[in-house]
Scaffold this motif. Sequence first.
Motif, short mmCIF file in Angstrom:
data_model
loop_
_atom_site.label_atom_id
_atom_site.label_comp_id
_atom_site.label_asym_id
_atom_site.label_seq_id
_atom_site.Cartn_x
_atom_site.Cartn_y
_atom_site.Cartn_z
N GLN A 363 -16.75 -13.65 22.86
CA GLN A 363 -16.01 -14.28 23.94
C GLN A 363 -14.82 -15.11 23.46
OE1 GLN A 363 -18.64 -16.22 26.80
NE2 GLN A 363 -20.24 -14.67 26.45
N GLY A 364 -14.50 -15.03 22.17
CA GLY A 364 -13.30 -15.64 21.66
C GLY A 364 -13.43 -17.07 21.18
N TYR A 365 -14.62 -17.66 21.32
CA TYR A 365 -14.79 -19.06 20.91
C TYR A 365 -14.75 -19.22 19.40
CZ TYR A 365 -16.32 -19.62 25.74
OH TYR A 365 -16.39 -19.61 27.10
N PHE A 366 -15.22 -18.22 18.69
CA PHE A 366 -15.28 -18.30 17.22
C PHE A 366 -13.87 -18.39 16.64
CE2 PHE A 366 -15.91 -16.16 13.00
CZ PHE A 366 -16.75 -17.11 12.45
N ALA A 367 -12.99 -17.48 17.05
CA ALA A 367 -11.61 -17.51 16.54
C ALA A 367 -10.92 -18.81 16.91
CB ALA A 367 -10.84 -16.32 17.10
N ARG A 368 -11.15 -19.29 18.13
CA ARG A 368 -10.56 -20.55 18.57
C ARG A 368 -11.07 -21.72 17.72
NH1 ARG A 368 -11.82 -21.30 24.61
NH2 ARG A 368 -11.01 -19.16 24.49
N HIS A 369 -12.37 -21.70 17.43
CA HIS A 369 -12.96 -22.77 16.62
C HIS A 369 -12.38 -22.78 15.21
CE1 HIS A 369 -15.96 -25.61 15.22
NE2 HIS A 369 -16.40 -24.75 14.31
N LEU A 370 -12.21 -21.60 14.62
CA LEU A 370 -11.65 -21.53 13.27
C LEU A 370 -10.22 -22.06 13.23
CD1 LEU A 370 -12.94 -18.09 11.92
CD2 LEU A 370 -13.85 -20.37 11.48
N ARG A 371 -9.42 -21.71 14.23
CA ARG A 371 -8.04 -22.22 14.27
C ARG A 371 -8.04 -23.75 14.35
NH1 ARG A 371 -7.31 -17.70 17.78
NH2 ARG A 371 -7.50 -19.04 19.62
N LYS A 372 -8.90 -24.29 15.16
CA LYS A 372 -8.99 -25.75 15.30
C LYS A 372 -9.43 -26.39 13.99
CE LYS A 372 -11.64 -29.31 17.75
NZ LYS A 372 -12.72 -29.56 18.76
N MET A 373 -10.40 -25.78 13.32
CA MET A 373 -10.92 -26.36 12.09
C MET A 373 -9.90 -26.32 10.95
SD MET A 373 -13.88 -27.63 12.70
CE MET A 373 -13.09 -28.05 14.25
N ARG A 374 -9.08 -25.30 10.88
CA ARG A 374 -8.06 -25.25 9.83
C ARG A 374 -7.12 -26.44 9.94
NH1 ARG A 374 -7.61 -19.51 11.43
NH2 ARG A 374 -9.00 -18.33 10.06
N VAL A 375 -6.69 -26.74 11.15
CA VAL A 375 -5.80 -27.88 11.36
C VAL A 375 -6.53 -29.18 11.04
CG1 VAL A 375 -4.46 -29.15 13.08
CG2 VAL A 375 -4.45 -26.64 13.08
N LEU A 376 -7.75 -29.30 11.54
CA LEU A 376 -8.53 -30.53 11.33
C LEU A 376 -8.81 -30.79 9.86
CD1 LEU A 376 -10.13 -32.83 12.78
CD2 LEU A 376 -12.13 -31.34 12.63
N TYR A 377 -9.21 -29.73 9.13
CA TYR A 377 -9.56 -29.92 7.72
C TYR A 377 -8.34 -30.23 6.86
CZ TYR A 377 -14.27 -28.23 8.74
OH TYR A 377 -15.55 -28.08 9.23
N ALA A 378 -7.21 -29.66 7.19
CA ALA A 378 -6.00 -30.01 6.46
C ALA A 378 -5.71 -31.50 6.60
CB ALA A 378 -4.82 -29.18 6.97
N GLN A 379 -5.92 -32.03 7.81
CA GLN A 379 -5.70 -33.45 8.04
C GLN A 379 -6.72 -34.29 7.29
OE1 GLN A 379 -3.13 -35.15 10.10
NE2 GLN A 379 -3.98 -36.56 8.62
N ARG A 380 -7.98 -33.90 7.36
CA ARG A 380 -9.04 -34.70 6.73
C ARG A 380 -8.94 -34.64 5.20
NH1 ARG A 380 -14.33 -34.32 10.82
NH2 ARG A 380 -13.20 -35.29 12.55
N ARG A 381 -8.51 -33.53 4.68
CA ARG A 381 -8.28 -33.47 3.23
C ARG A 381 -7.18 -34.45 2.83
NH1 ARG A 381 -5.35 -31.40 -0.92
NH2 ARG A 381 -6.56 -30.63 -2.71
N SER A 382 -6.13 -34.53 3.63
CA SER A 382 -5.03 -35.45 3.31
C SER A 382 -5.51 -36.90 3.36
CB SER A 382 -3.86 -35.24 4.26
OG SER A 382 -4.14 -35.71 5.56
N TYR A 383 -6.44 -37.22 4.28
CA TYR A 383 -7.00 -38.57 4.31
C TYR A 383 -7.64 -38.92 2.97
CZ TYR A 383 -6.73 -38.43 9.49
OH TYR A 383 -6.32 -38.34 10.78
N LEU A 384 -8.47 -38.00 2.47
CA LEU A 384 -9.19 -38.27 1.23
C LEU A 384 -8.24 -38.33 0.03
CD1 LEU A 384 -11.72 -38.69 -0.42
CD2 LEU A 384 -12.11 -36.21 -0.39
N VAL A 385 -7.32 -37.38 -0.07
CA VAL A 385 -6.41 -37.36 -1.21
C VAL A 385 -5.56 -38.63 -1.24
CG1 VAL A 385 -4.43 -36.17 -2.22
CG2 VAL A 385 -6.36 -34.85 -1.35
N THR A 386 -5.07 -39.05 -0.10
CA THR A 386 -4.26 -40.28 -0.04
C THR A 386 -5.07 -41.48 -0.49
OG1 THR A 386 -2.91 -39.42 1.78
CG2 THR A 386 -2.97 -41.80 1.50
N ALA A 387 -6.30 -41.58 -0.03
CA ALA A 387 -7.15 -42.71 -0.41
C ALA A 387 -7.46 -42.69 -1.91
CB ALA A 387 -8.44 -42.70 0.40
N LEU A 388 -7.73 -41.53 -2.47
CA LEU A 388 -8.02 -41.44 -3.91
C LEU A 388 -6.80 -41.84 -4.74
CD1 LEU A 388 -9.99 -38.06 -3.98
CD2 LEU A 388 -10.92 -40.32 -4.50
N GLU A 389 -5.63 -41.42 -4.32
CA GLU A 389 -4.41 -41.77 -5.05
C GLU A 389 -4.15 -43.27 -5.00
OE1 GLU A 389 -1.56 -39.28 -3.14
OE2 GLU A 389 -1.95 -37.55 -4.45
#
Length: 474
Positions: A363-389
């Motif tokens: 029903q298309g929810y899986f593809a939609r969820h993956l698109r959302k997660m790619r954007v979200l994880y890119a942001q959350r990775r930047s949170y961690l990298v910035t804090a570590l630096e």
Amino acid sequence: MDLSPWQPSREPGTPIYQQLYLRFRDAIAAGQLRPGDRVPSVRSLASELNLARGTVEQAYQILVGEGYFLARGPAGTVVSPQLANLDASRYASTVVSAVRSSPYTPSENAPPLPFQMGLPALDAFPRKTWTRLANHNQRAWGALAMRYPDPVGYAPLRRAIAAYLGVSRGIVCLPEQVFITAGYWGALGLVCRTVLNPGDVGWYEDPGYIFARQFLKQAGMNVQAVPLDAEGLNVALGQERCAQARFAIVTPTHQSPMGMAMSLPRRLQLLDWASQQQAWIIEDDYDSEFRYHGRPLPALKSLDRDERVLYTGTFSKVLHPGLRLAYLLVPPSQVERFRQSAHYVGGPGSMLTQATVADFMEQGYFARHLRKMRVLYAQRRSYLVTALEQEFASRLQVQAQAGGIHVLANLGPQENDQALAAAAQAKGLAVQALSTWQMQAGTQRGLLMGFANISDQNMAQEWVRRLRLAMNSG
């Protein structure tokens, strides 16, 4: 076998199937059940303990998938004879405990621990949509859901996975080639049972996914460490050290834990070796969906012309690990062989869960969820990298990588990453040491940290501040 002490607790808490699983596992570790001992049938144990057969069957499926039990069809189920060559108590403490009850694994009702690896963003899972689909299936299926499930998997889910692999991973396949399994261990167990034999030698990426290595060893395989370089698995060194290997287990799209992608020349070299030696390549495509720059890389399987690649994927990272669902894609020539084996390894479990995943995909929810997660994880990775630096400056060097849901922070060779990780774990931080993922001692030192459940920059700063304090005191 006296079953009177095995009556599970009915109080809220650990699910009954997991209580049974743990009691069998502990009985094997303690020597109360020995390799070759026959265990009660699902029917008789369910009757003796006044439990639903599905509950007992779920526990048995996990035990079969993890190599504790061996299903022999009409001859019954026994404790795996392969455990006779292993220290079962040591295995229970290093593999199962590391996954389920390590000092930094939270209880079932607790939120994820800081930096916990292997978990997707649980706060971002579309619960309302999932609940609606699950409730619909519960009503629609009714008593039909109580039947024995197809051991190869629910047909609509196999069709949905085949279609997804064709579009997203560049793999042309038929639904008949897809086998649904009880998690990644179920897929590995099916491979070991069908095309490998105890004592077979296989290449293992070093460093590589630690639990896959331990599972293969427990299954009786002889795992040979093959180093990595910037292009991934060093195939030339593998041929030099063990050209006659029967299999290689690799993470070519996003190497676990180092993060590089295997280059095209290296992929072709690996496929050529497998074809010449008639060896099997087990491709673990565990989180390829999460690539933040460009489209996900094609799977190694998409280049397989000689039918030597056995492709595994899982829903643990893209949906959630509580589903305990994975899949194995086999070459057309091996379908019947794997189908016969699947009838003796327990199958993937509840049809209702499989039906809900199938609907979620179709029903298309899986593809939609993956698109959302790619954007979200890119942001959350930047949170961690910035804090570590900000907190560590030059002490930790975050390794650049194009995807995944963890980061690798490299340390200098003079640092003891295991001591630092232990100090962090003592403070409730689920950091892991890179060196523990290596088979052969090397100079690589680093810390592995999950970031999927970091909700904002303030949370990242707080976690990293706690890490710095723990490391300074360790």
